[in-house]
Scaffold this motif. Structure first.
Motif, PDB file in Angstrom:
ATOM      1  N   ARG A   1       0.080   5.086   4.716  1.00  0.00           N
ATOM      2  CA  ARG A   1       0.881   3.968   5.214  1.00  0.00           C
ATOM      3  C   ARG A   1       0.116   2.649   5.243  1.00  0.00           C
ATOM      4  O   ARG A   1       0.701   1.588   5.468  1.00  0.00           O
ATOM      5  N   PHE A   2      -1.203   2.710   4.999  1.00  0.00           N
ATOM      6  CA  PHE A   2      -2.020   1.497   5.057  1.00  0.00           C
ATOM      7  C   PHE A   2      -2.298   0.897   3.678  1.00  0.00           C
ATOM      8  O   PHE A   2      -2.973  -0.119   3.573  1.00  0.00           O
ATOM      9  N   VAL A   3      -1.800   1.538   2.624  1.00  0.00           N
ATOM     10  CA  VAL A   3      -2.114   1.099   1.263  1.00  0.00           C
ATOM     11  C   VAL A   3      -0.889   0.423   0.660  1.00  0.00           C
ATOM     12  O   VAL A   3       0.037   1.096   0.186  1.00  0.00           O
ATOM     13  N   PRO A   4      -0.847  -0.888   0.677  1.00  0.00           N
ATOM     14  CA  PRO A   4       0.318  -1.587   0.150  1.00  0.00           C
ATOM     15  C   PRO A   4       0.166  -1.894  -1.334  1.00  0.00           C
ATOM     16  O   PRO A   4      -0.942  -2.052  -1.846  1.00  0.00           O
TER      17      PRO A   4
ATOM     18  N   ARG B   1      -2.702  -2.990   7.450  1.00  0.00           N
ATOM     19  CA  ARG B   1      -2.440  -3.134   6.014  1.00  0.00           C
ATOM     20  C   ARG B   1      -2.894  -4.493   5.518  1.00  0.00           C
ATOM     21  O   ARG B   1      -3.483  -4.619   4.442  1.00  0.00           O
TER      22      ARG B   1
ATOM     23  N   PRO C   1       6.335   2.841   3.748  1.00  0.00           N
ATOM     24  CA  PRO C   1       4.931   3.270   3.841  1.00  0.00           C
ATOM     25  C   PRO C   1       4.673   4.247   4.981  1.00  0.00           C
ATOM     26  O   PRO C   1       3.881   5.192   4.834  1.00  0.00           O
TER      27      PRO C   1
ATOM     28  N   THR D   1       0.318  -0.921  12.340  1.00  0.00           N
ATOM     29  CA  THR D   1       0.103  -0.543  10.944  1.00  0.00           C
ATOM     30  C   THR D   1       0.201  -1.760  10.043  1.00  0.00           C
ATOM     31  O   THR D   1      -0.553  -1.907   9.077  1.00  0.00           O
ATOM     32  N   GLN D   2       1.111  -2.652  10.377  1.00  0.00           N
ATOM     33  CA  GLN D   2       1.307  -3.856   9.580  1.00  0.00           C
ATOM     34  C   GLN D   2       0.051  -4.717   9.569  1.00  0.00           C
ATOM     35  O   GLN D   2      -0.379  -5.215   8.524  1.00  0.00           O
TER      36      GLN D   2
ATOM     37  N   THR E   1       2.818  -6.358  -0.240  1.00  0.00           N
ATOM     38  CA  THR E   1       2.034  -7.325   0.515  1.00  0.00           C
ATOM     39  C   THR E   1       2.743  -8.667   0.560  1.00  0.00           C
ATOM     40  O   THR E   1       2.848  -9.305   1.612  1.00  0.00           O
TER      41      THR E   1
ATOM     42  N   GLY F   1      -6.024  -3.214   3.989  1.00  0.00           N
ATOM     43  CA  GLY F   1      -5.261  -2.330   3.107  1.00  0.00           C
ATOM     44  C   GLY F   1      -5.624  -2.443   1.636  1.00  0.00           C
ATOM     45  O   GLY F   1      -5.769  -1.424   0.949  1.00  0.00           O
TER      46      GLY F   1
ATOM     47  N   ARG G   1      -6.847   0.600  -0.753  1.00  0.00           N
ATOM     48  CA  ARG G   1      -6.223   0.891  -2.051  1.00  0.00           C
ATOM     49  C   ARG G   1      -7.296   1.064  -3.123  1.00  0.00           C
ATOM     50  O   ARG G   1      -7.223   1.978  -3.960  1.00  0.00           O
TER      51      ARG G   1
ATOM     52  N   ILE H   1      -8.118   2.335  10.685  1.00  0.00           N
ATOM     53  CA  ILE H   1      -7.277   3.050   9.716  1.00  0.00           C
ATOM     54  C   ILE H   1      -7.586   4.540   9.713  1.00  0.00           C
ATOM     55  O   ILE H   1      -6.689   5.379   9.574  1.00  0.00           O
TER      56      ILE H   1
END
Length: 556
Positions: free
Chosen positions: A533-536, A343, A454, A339-340, A541, A347, A351, A393
């Motif tokens: 969880r993918f939208v920082p 993002r 997240p 996931t990191q 970030t 990510g 967003r 994603i």
């Protein structure tokens, strides 16, 4: 003049050409099944890869021609393109989208990512011993010769066909887009479309031809479209691997992904090394660029396959499918395992997509946030490195070829691949009367999301709480109405990838998709859950980069 003396042609295969994207046939029953009258279309995001191009590297001269003569129209149109944009792009200190035709002393030159020179040591694209190159090549340099990485006439046709498909579906069949784009305020560019491309020439020209397919009868000098381009330092349509932290994380995750497919990976590499025309240069790249060497084989063989060039008998469609699969394992699947990484790769763009969805819903509910109404369609012209991370994603890991032996067989996005993210509204069909398992904890839905990790969020941090505090028909989002977790019950999201729908994992539960149209049509909450969880945020970030850099420095 096309080359004629490389090897026996093996392009007349009965199998699918995995190097080229397919689109669904718009038959009446297809329209009736997927677009019933009660499901109103509100917005479409179209994210596409550029069309067919020449290879960006020249590692396999034994099979690839020295001169790719597939730019009969391309060179003329490319010359017109550079004149039209003034070969300038936004300066790096600009922090918002700007028009691509804006120019001046405070702007840097347009990024023309094509390589005309044969002496590019920086790219390392030519063999150490030039005498080995093109020993059987009879191709000649002509006015039709393409540069490396250039959009070819085949690619132009593919993107024109994509645009024509969009017109046939969204204009002719559904009446969603106007037949002629409507001018904006003061007779300016249309507000029906938001258009953006990366600063790669092949991406910009692909967008041009997509628009040409959508609106084929516009006058040549029409200024109805505004094309937006971002400088590289704020581009979010592809990963910026100048970031060493991201580069190292991707390499680590790729090695883990390859281990999962170690048997297939090792067998493919053995087979490549045994093919005389591929083995020696591939062995060099394997030492230099492991674990990412497969993409260089794909770059050449898929381009040749797409342009009908003869390939050695060992390089058939099944072989190209195997290479495509391994590219996805090396590049795309790591984002599904981390996931990191996802993002950091894409990510910020997700967003942006989420912001757009929120704006359309707010406009539909009568909340006037900005005076300008949202566009009907947003088109983003990008790359395989745009499409691949997005598929990861969205949880799409089963887009495989039945000829492959693995249980999960993602394939690398072919030329002109497209993702369409449709926002629908249906107030007539029954809403699911059960809740998905992940919707039980209302605190994760209503509390300040910045305090929640997240991975535990039910909606992205940029989805405002106010959307869930509006009663039907209420437009004043300042009223302190109770939090309603089902306030978004009329809205749905469907994602198409080329000729099929994408099944988002968060939408498979009975309570997370449309009761009539099935699991491919997510509730809006289901879509939010998938991408949450993918939208920082910007601060997350930065914090993540610092933490990764610190961890990597300790491990060295």
């Amino acid at each position: 003049m096309a080359p004629t003396s490389f090897a026996s042609s093996n392009t007349e295969s009965s199998g699918p050409n995995v190097a080229q994207a397919k689109l669904p046939k718009l038959l009446p029953e297809f329209i009736a099944q997927h677009y019933p009258s009660e499901a109103k279309l509100l917005h479409v995001h179209l994210v596409h890869r550029h069309g067919e191009r020449t290879p960006v590297t020249h590692l396999f001269p034994s099979i690839s021609p020295k001169y790719w003569n597939f730019c009969v129209q391309g060179n003329r149109l490319h010359s017109d393109f550079t004149k039209a944009v003034g070969v300038y792009a936004p300066n790096s200190d600009v922090d918002s989208d700007v028009d691509a035709d804006k120019k001046g002393k405070d702007h840097q030159k347009w990024h023309n990512y094509m390589f005309k020179s044969e002496n590019s040591k920086k790219r390392g694209i030519f063999p150490d011993d030039p005498s080995k190159a093109h020993s059987n090549d009879k191709s000649q340099f002509t006015a039709d010769t393409c540069a490396y990485g250039q959009l070819t006439d085949v690619g132009r046709q593919s993107l024109t066909a994509l645009g024509a498909h969009m017109r046939a579906l969204y204009t002719d069949a559904l009446g969603f887009l106007p037949a002629i784009p409507r001018p904006g305020d003061d007779n300016g560019p249309t507000e029906d479309l938001y258009l953006r491309t990366t600063s790669y020439t092949r991406a910009f020209e692909s967008l041009q031809h997509t628009l040409g397919g959508m609106y084929p009868n516009l006058p040549v000098n029409s200024r109805i479209f505004r094309i937006n381009v971002r400088p590289r330092n704020i581009e979010n349509l592809y990963s910026d691997y100048r970031c060493k932290v991201l580069d190292r994380l991707h390499t680590e995750c790729s090695k883990e992904s390859v281990e999962h497919f170690s048997e297939d990976h090792a067998k493919l590499h053995r087979d490549i090394l045994q093919i005389p025309s591929l083995g020696e240069p591939f062995e060099v790249e394997l030492k230099r660029r492991a674990p990412f060497a497969s993409l260089f084989v794909w770059d050449t063989t898929s381009s040749m396959r797409s342009h009908g060039l003869p390939l050695p008998k060992e390089i058939d469609d099944d072989f190209i499918s195997r290479v495509s699969h391994m590219c996805a394992v090396e590049y795309q699947r790591p984002a599904m395992r981390s996931t990191q990484l996802a993002r950091m790769q894409i990510g910020p763009f997700v967003r942006e997509l989420t912001d757009n969805v929120v704006s359309v819903v707010e406009a539909d509910r009568g909340i006037i946030v900005n005076k300008q109404r949202p566009p009907k369609m947003s088109i983003y012209s990008g790359h395989d490195t745009t499409i691949g991370p997005l598929l990861a994603i969205f949880g799409d890991d089963l887009a495989g070829s039945p000829s492959l032996t693995t249980s999960a067989t993602p394939l690398w996005p072919p030329f002109s691949s497209s993702l369409r993210i449709e926002l629908l509204k249906d107030s007539a069909s029954p809403y699911p009367d059960v809740q998905p398992s992940w919707a039980g904890d209302l605190a994760n839905h209503s509390e300040d999301l910045s305090t929640i990790p997240p991975e535990e969020r039910i909606r992205p941090f940029n989805v405002p709480d106010s959307l869930y505090r509006l009663a039907p028909g209420q437009t004043d989002n300042t009223l302190a109405t109770p939090f309603n977790p089902r306030a978004m019950r009329d809205y749905y999201v469907r994602i198409w990838y080329n000729d099929r729908t994408v099944q988002l994992p968060a939408c498979r539960d009975p309570g997370a998709h449309h009761t009539k149209l099935g699991s491919s049509v997510c509730t809006l909450d289901g879509f939010f859950k998938q991408v949450a969880r993918f939208v920082p945020s910007e601060s997350e970030t930065i914090q993540e980069l610092h933490a990764l850099a610190k961890a990597q420095s300790k491990s060295q």
